[in-house]
Write a protein that holds these residues in place. Structure first.
Motif, PDB file in Angstrom:
ATOM      1  N   GLN A   9       0.832  -1.198   0.000  1.00 50.22           N
ATOM      2  CA  GLN A   9       0.000   0.000   0.000  1.00 50.22           C
ATOM      3  C   GLN A   9       0.874   1.258   0.000  1.00 50.22           C
ATOM      4  OE1 GLN A   9      -2.692   0.350   3.304  1.00 50.22           O
ATOM      5  NE2 GLN A   9      -3.727   2.119   2.437  1.00 50.22           N
ATOM      6  N   ALA A  10       1.943   1.259   0.767  1.00 48.33           N
ATOM      7  CA  ALA A  10       2.849   2.418   0.805  1.00 48.33           C
ATOM      8  C   ALA A  10       3.507   2.626  -0.552  1.00 48.33           C
ATOM      9  CB  ALA A  10       3.903   2.226   1.884  1.00 48.33           C
ATOM     10  N   GLU A  16       1.255   6.582  -6.897  1.00 47.74           N
ATOM     11  CA  GLU A  16       0.148   7.504  -7.154  1.00 47.74           C
ATOM     12  C   GLU A  16       0.580   8.957  -6.939  1.00 47.74           C
ATOM     13  OE1 GLU A  16      -2.973   6.088  -4.612  1.00 47.74           O
ATOM     14  OE2 GLU A  16      -3.383   4.351  -5.900  1.00 47.74           O
ATOM     15  N   GLY A  17       1.418   9.181  -5.940  1.00 48.86           N
ATOM     16  CA  GLY A  17       1.929  10.527  -5.686  1.00 48.86           C
ATOM     17  C   GLY A  17       2.748  11.041  -6.852  1.00 48.86           C
ATOM     18  N   ALA A  25       9.240   8.084 -12.479  1.00 48.94           N
ATOM     19  CA  ALA A  25      10.238   7.610 -11.522  1.00 48.94           C
ATOM     20  C   ALA A  25      11.625   8.101 -11.941  1.00 48.94           C
ATOM     21  CB  ALA A  25      10.204   6.093 -11.425  1.00 48.94           C
ATOM     22  N   LYS A  26      11.858   8.142 -13.238  1.00 45.38           N
ATOM     23  CA  LYS A  26      13.146   8.618 -13.749  1.00 45.38           C
ATOM     24  C   LYS A  26      13.345  10.101 -13.423  1.00 45.38           C
ATOM     25  CE  LYS A  26      15.917   8.882 -17.930  1.00 45.38           C
ATOM     26  NZ  LYS A  26      15.981   8.576 -19.369  1.00 45.38           N
ATOM     27  N   LEU A  60      12.630   9.529   0.689  1.00 43.71           N
ATOM     28  CA  LEU A  60      12.204  10.655  -0.147  1.00 43.71           C
ATOM     29  C   LEU A  60      10.850  10.407  -0.802  1.00 43.71           C
ATOM     30  CD1 LEU A  60      15.602  11.564  -1.828  1.00 43.71           C
ATOM     31  CD2 LEU A  60      14.331  12.945  -0.173  1.00 43.71           C
ATOM     32  N   LEU A  61      10.565   9.148  -1.127  1.00 48.36           N
ATOM     33  CA  LEU A  61       9.269   8.801  -1.712  1.00 48.36           C
ATOM     34  C   LEU A  61       8.157   8.764  -0.664  1.00 48.36           C
ATOM     35  CD1 LEU A  61      10.447   5.987  -4.116  1.00 48.36           C
ATOM     36  CD2 LEU A  61       9.228   8.065  -4.821  1.00 48.36           C
TER      37      LEU A  61
END
Length: 70
Positions: A9-10, A16-17, A25-26, A60-61
């Motif tokens: 879920q995280a 989603e963020g 992601a790159k 950071l994510l």
């Protein structure tokens, strides 16, 4: 083997963020000075995120609580 310490879920919320910000992601990796492969591994559950760059990426994510020392 997927990491069981950080739940799916995280990871999904982190993906989603990125999507909400219109950021790949790159792009996230480049912005934070990370290797894109590391970010992909963190988001997919292939990394344990215990130390080093994977730990930094997870923090950071927002996937993991932690401290990033410069």
């Amino acid at each position: 083997m997927p990491n069981t310490n950080i739940n799916d879920q995280a990871r999904q919320q982190a993906r989603e963020g990125l999507e909400k910000r219109g950021q790949s992601a790159k792009d996230f990796a480049k912005l934070h000075g990370l290797n894109p492969s590391t970010v992909y591994a963190v988001l997919s559950g292939q990394s344990h995120c215990r130390r080093g760059e994977a730990h930094r990426a997870a923090v950071l994510l927002g996937i993991k609580d932690g401290v990033i020392e410069q």
